[in-house]
Design an enzyme around this catalytic site. Structure first.
Site, PDB file in Angstrom:
ATOM      1  N   LEU A  96     -42.942 -61.313 -27.926  1.00  0.00           N
ATOM      2  CA  LEU A  96     -42.796 -61.946 -28.971  1.00  0.00           C
ATOM      3  C   LEU A  96     -43.963 -62.185 -29.876  1.00  0.00           C
ATOM      4  CD1 LEU A  96     -41.571 -65.437 -27.171  1.00  0.00           C
ATOM      5  CD2 LEU A  96     -40.145 -63.941 -28.598  1.00  0.00           C
ATOM      6  N   ASP A  97     -43.758 -61.791 -31.384  1.00  0.00           N
ATOM      7  CA  ASP A  97     -45.018 -61.711 -32.155  1.00  0.00           C
ATOM      8  C   ASP A  97     -45.818 -62.770 -32.101  1.00  0.00           C
ATOM      9  OD1 ASP A  97     -44.168 -63.400 -34.176  1.00  0.00           O
ATOM     10  OD2 ASP A  97     -42.465 -61.818 -34.617  1.00  0.00           O
TER      11      ASP A  97
END
Length: 250
Positions: free
Chosen positions: A101-102
């Site tokens: 997940l960024d």
């Protein structure tokens, strides 16, 4: 799996430290020193670092972490940004993130102590479910692309500025549910079965829709449910049973 990634997953070394070890000729396979960073490690390959064989674990553990915004899914960051391992209990410091997940995204992140399990889950077509807030109205052309897929020769918009990825193929979404759709703000729940680099941000950016919030709430047979932000839980018995079945079938 790339050699540096394999070393990072099976040892105390970070991926960057693994790169240095490879460069210094301290990594060997079948008694041959390997200096190719892109070398792909296959099943049952024995990798030696400083003369010591890295061993894969047969038993495994999987945990669920509710990642907040503002944390990187990384061992460390050269810019001093907070990483998930600063929040995770120390006993999970060597666990492998299953997908990413960024920095600006939040929600369900699976981690495991098994490279085999991590690889199979990351490469699977299991459903990933996300809640999104978008900067404008979702129009008919967007729905058509979600239903039929999309091919972009230039998918840089929405990606990280340092990303080298340009073209991208988007498979048809597995499903979507719109809860709000106005000129200034839209809310949508989507299900996809891929995990490409900033895939959803790139997809919607093509239609001039900025992703304001992105939260993953499910990955295959595991759901976030009511797990608080920055907290961890082990898989429940039923989830483990489904995981065992998935691994056996795969």
């Amino acid at each position: 799996m790339r050699l540096n990634q394999y070393i990072a997953h099976h040892s105390k070394f970070s991926r960057r430290e693994a790169d240095q070890l490879i460069k210094e000729g301290k990594v060997s396979i079948n008694k041959e020193i390997i200096k190719d960073f892109s070398y792909q490690v296959k099943n049952h390959t024995k990798v030696y670092v400083n003369g010591k064989c890295l061993k894969e674990k047969e038993e495994y553990t999987v945990i669920v972490y509710n990642k907040p915004k503002g944390e990187l899914v990384s061992k460390r960051d050269d810019r001093g940004r907070r990483v998930i391992y600063e929040s995770l209990p120390k006993r999970f410091k060597d666990f492998i993130p299953i997908g990413r997940l960024d920095f600006a995204s939040e929600g369900l992140l699976l981690l495991t102590d098994s490279v085999k399990v991590a690889t199979k889950l990351m490469e699977s077509k299991l459903e990933r479910v996300y809640l999104l807030k978008l900067s404008g109205e979702i129009k008919e052309e967007v729905f058509e692309a979600m239903e039929n897929g999309l091919s972009l020769q230039d998918a840089r918009l929405g990606g990280h500025q340092k990303s080298k990825i340009k073209a991208m193929e988007f498979s048809p979404f597995m499903g979507y549910w719109v809860s709000k759709n106005t000129a200034k703000l839209s809310k949508i729940k989507v299900a996809i079965n891929e995990g490409k680099n900033r895939e959803l941000r790139r997809f919607f950016a093509h239609f001039n829709l900025k992703v304001l919030d992105l939260k993953r709430v499910a990955y295959g047979f595991v759901s976030l449910n009511n797990l608080p932000t920055q907290k961890v839980r082990f898989l429940e018995r039923g989830e483990y049973n489904k995981l065992h079945k998935f691994l056996e079938e795969d």
